[in-house]
Design a protein around this motif. Structure first.
Motif, PDB file in Angstrom:
ATOM      1  N   GLY A   1       0.814  -1.215   0.000  1.00 47.25           N
ATOM      2  CA  GLY A   1       0.000   0.000   0.000  1.00 47.25           C
ATOM      3  C   GLY A   1       0.843   1.259   0.000  1.00 47.25           C
ATOM      4  N   LEU A   2       0.177   2.381  -0.295  1.00 47.01           N
ATOM      5  CA  LEU A   2       0.856   3.668  -0.344  1.00 47.01           C
ATOM      6  C   LEU A   2       1.498   4.007   0.996  1.00 47.01           C
ATOM      7  CD1 LEU A   2       1.487   6.269  -1.907  1.00 47.01           C
ATOM      8  CD2 LEU A   2      -0.742   7.172  -1.171  1.00 47.01           C
ATOM      9  N   GLY A   3       0.810   3.717   2.089  1.00 47.84           N
ATOM     10  CA  GLY A   3       1.350   4.023   3.414  1.00 47.84           C
ATOM     11  C   GLY A   3       2.656   3.306   3.684  1.00 47.84           C
TER      12      GLY A   3
ATOM     13  N   VAL B   1       4.515  11.828   6.990  1.00 50.17           N
ATOM     14  CA  VAL B   1       4.378  10.461   7.510  1.00 50.17           C
ATOM     15  C   VAL B   1       4.205  10.532   9.017  1.00 50.17           C
ATOM     16  CG1 VAL B   1       5.488   8.204   7.746  1.00 50.17           C
ATOM     17  CG2 VAL B   1       5.801   9.543   5.652  1.00 50.17           C
ATOM     18  N   ASP B   2       3.195   9.854   9.528  1.00 52.59           N
ATOM     19  CA  ASP B   2       2.904   9.884  10.963  1.00 52.59           C
ATOM     20  C   ASP B   2       3.841   8.933  11.696  1.00 52.59           C
ATOM     21  OD1 ASP B   2       1.844  10.083  13.480  1.00 52.59           O
ATOM     22  OD2 ASP B   2       0.007   8.969  13.029  1.00 52.59           O
TER      23      ASP B   2
ATOM     24  N   ARG C   1      11.719  -5.287   6.838  1.00 51.85           N
ATOM     25  CA  ARG C   1      11.528  -4.738   8.178  1.00 51.85           C
ATOM     26  C   ARG C   1      10.294  -3.838   8.240  1.00 51.85           C
ATOM     27  NH1 ARG C   1      17.180  -3.984   7.955  1.00 51.85           N
ATOM     28  NH2 ARG C   1      16.930  -1.732   7.680  1.00 51.85           N
ATOM     29  N   VAL C   2      10.083  -3.059   7.185  1.00 49.00           N
ATOM     30  CA  VAL C   2       8.904  -2.186   7.139  1.00 49.00           C
ATOM     31  C   VAL C   2       7.627  -3.020   7.175  1.00 49.00           C
ATOM     32  CG1 VAL C   2       7.597  -0.568   5.685  1.00 49.00           C
ATOM     33  CG2 VAL C   2      10.065  -0.274   5.979  1.00 49.00           C
ATOM     34  N   LEU C   3       7.602  -4.100   6.402  1.00 53.79           N
ATOM     35  CA  LEU C   3       6.422  -4.963   6.377  1.00 53.79           C
ATOM     36  C   LEU C   3       6.231  -5.666   7.719  1.00 53.79           C
ATOM     37  CD1 LEU C   3       6.849  -6.501   2.803  1.00 53.79           C
ATOM     38  CD2 LEU C   3       5.209  -4.758   3.515  1.00 53.79           C
TER      39      LEU C   3
END
Length: 390
Positions: free
Chosen positions: A56-58, A98-99, A302-304
């Protein structure tokens, strides 16, 4: 290594630099020798972009934030300057929208490096001009000083105190690695460089052009300081043009930092080579670029993993200290997490750290790692690999 001025010209006739070649700057390279590494890098880039297209974009935004954070940190670390990870991440998150939770106060020095990197990558299609590069230089040195030394900011160097040299070692036993072209040549040299960079009819393969741009600029060394960081930003700009994306998902500066010794060695050999054949430099550049893209694959993992972790624990309320440490663990914690490290990271008492950890153990967010006593430490339960069956 550092770039500095010295009292007198000391270019030895027996040590010709690449810019002294009669045909400078007409680069030569063996495209047949570069074909295989070019293909490997292009294939790796395609694989990475394919994976990113499936998320996804996020998550893409977070992968970009991670890559840019590494780029800002490592381009400064190569020059021996250590920036604060959380401050850099906060600054980038603020700009990218980005939050990441609570944002930290602005650090004007960090903001300058972030400004340069975001301008280079986010506005890669904008023309490269002397005014733009001078703006990057001014952003890097908002106080007009490099350390304690006052420097000329936002203008080409004048060599008022002697030639620009790249040296290492103490003053009484310094080693001269490179002497840059005289300041009197810089206006014409920079004009030629930027005309080449913006030449839309140039048939140079995009990835090779990125490697040449880095080498060309750092050889000119046009500013009093910050030339390495600006050279890497120019390389990133060229790579962003090659990718056709304003978002960055890999950090070449991060890879150069990991290969810093080799970077300086191959750069010095190229600049002192007495030839304009830069095939060895481009082979090295493409190799490191390939490693950077491969490393980005691990970063995406790692992001996933982080996204799945927070989705799994979305119904649990954590305090700010717990959120901070859990995010650090997910981003890649250096060493093992102990009670003492928790207290230091959160600037809290050992008792408070123990209460935070005990709560996470009870919730099974953390589990105890192997070891006892002084070796006692904690790991994320969600990251423990299942035991392999015999």
């Amino acid at each position: 290594m550092s770039g500095e001025s010295t009292p007198a010209w000391t270019v030895l006739a027996s040590r010709a630099y690449i810019w002294q070649h009669p045909q400078w700057p007409h680069w030569r390279y063996d495209l047949a020798q570069l074909a295989a590494p070019l293909a490997r890098v292009s294939q790796a880039q395609g694989h990475l972009l394919g994976r990113l297209a499936d998320v996804g974009l996020g998550l893409r935004d977070r992968a970009c934030l991670t890559a840019l954070t590494e780029d800002v940190l490592k381009t400064s670390e190569i020059e021996g300057e250590l920036l604060d990870l959380e401050t850099v991440r906060s600054s980038l998150a603020r700009r990218l929208g980005v939050d990441v939770g609570a944002l930290l106060p602005v650090d004007h020095h960090v903001e300058g490096v972030v400004d340069m990197v975001l301008d280079a990558t986010g506005k890669a299609q904008a023309p490269l001009s002397l005014e733009r590069l001078c703006g990057w230089h001014a952003a890097l040195f908002p106080t007009g000083r490099s350390g304690l030394q006052k420097i000329a900011v936002g203008v080409l160097r004048s060599d008022a105190d002697g030639p620009m040299r790249v040296v290492s070692g103490p003053d009484y036993r310094e080693t001269v690695h490179f002497v840059a072209p005289p300041a009197a040549r810089l206006a014409a040299e920079m004009a030629e460089f930027m005309a080449w960079a913006e030449d839309v009819t140039d048939a140079t393969p995009a990835l090779i052009k990125a490697g040449l741009a880095h080498l060309w600029f750092v050889t000119l060394h046009p500013f009093d300081d910050g030339n390495g960081r600006i050279a890497r930003a120019i390389g990133d700009l060229m790579l962003a043009r090659a990718d056709g994306s304003s978002q960055r998902f890999y950090s070449l500066s991060g890879q150069i930092q990991r290969s810093r010794k080799d970077y300086y060695e191959v750069l010095e050999r190229t600049q002192k080579g007495g030839t304009l054949d830069v095939t060895p430099w481009l082979c090295w550049f493409l190799q490191e670029l390939g490693e950077a893209v491969a490393s980005a694959g691990a970063t995406l993992d790692r992001v996933l993993t982080k996204a799945r972790f927070w989705q799994h624990w979305s119904g649990v309320a954590f305090n700010q200290r717990q959120l901070k440490v859990l995010n650090r663990l997910l981003d890649g914690f250096d060493g093992h997490l102990s009670n003492k490290k928790w207290a230091a990271l959160c600037k809290c008492s050992a008792d408070t750290a123990l209460r935070d950890i005990t709560q996470l153990l009870a919730q099974q967010v953390l589990i105890k790692g192997e070891g006892a006593g002084r070796s006692s430490h904690y790991v994320l339960a969600a990251l423990v690999e299942p035991a392999r069956q015999p």
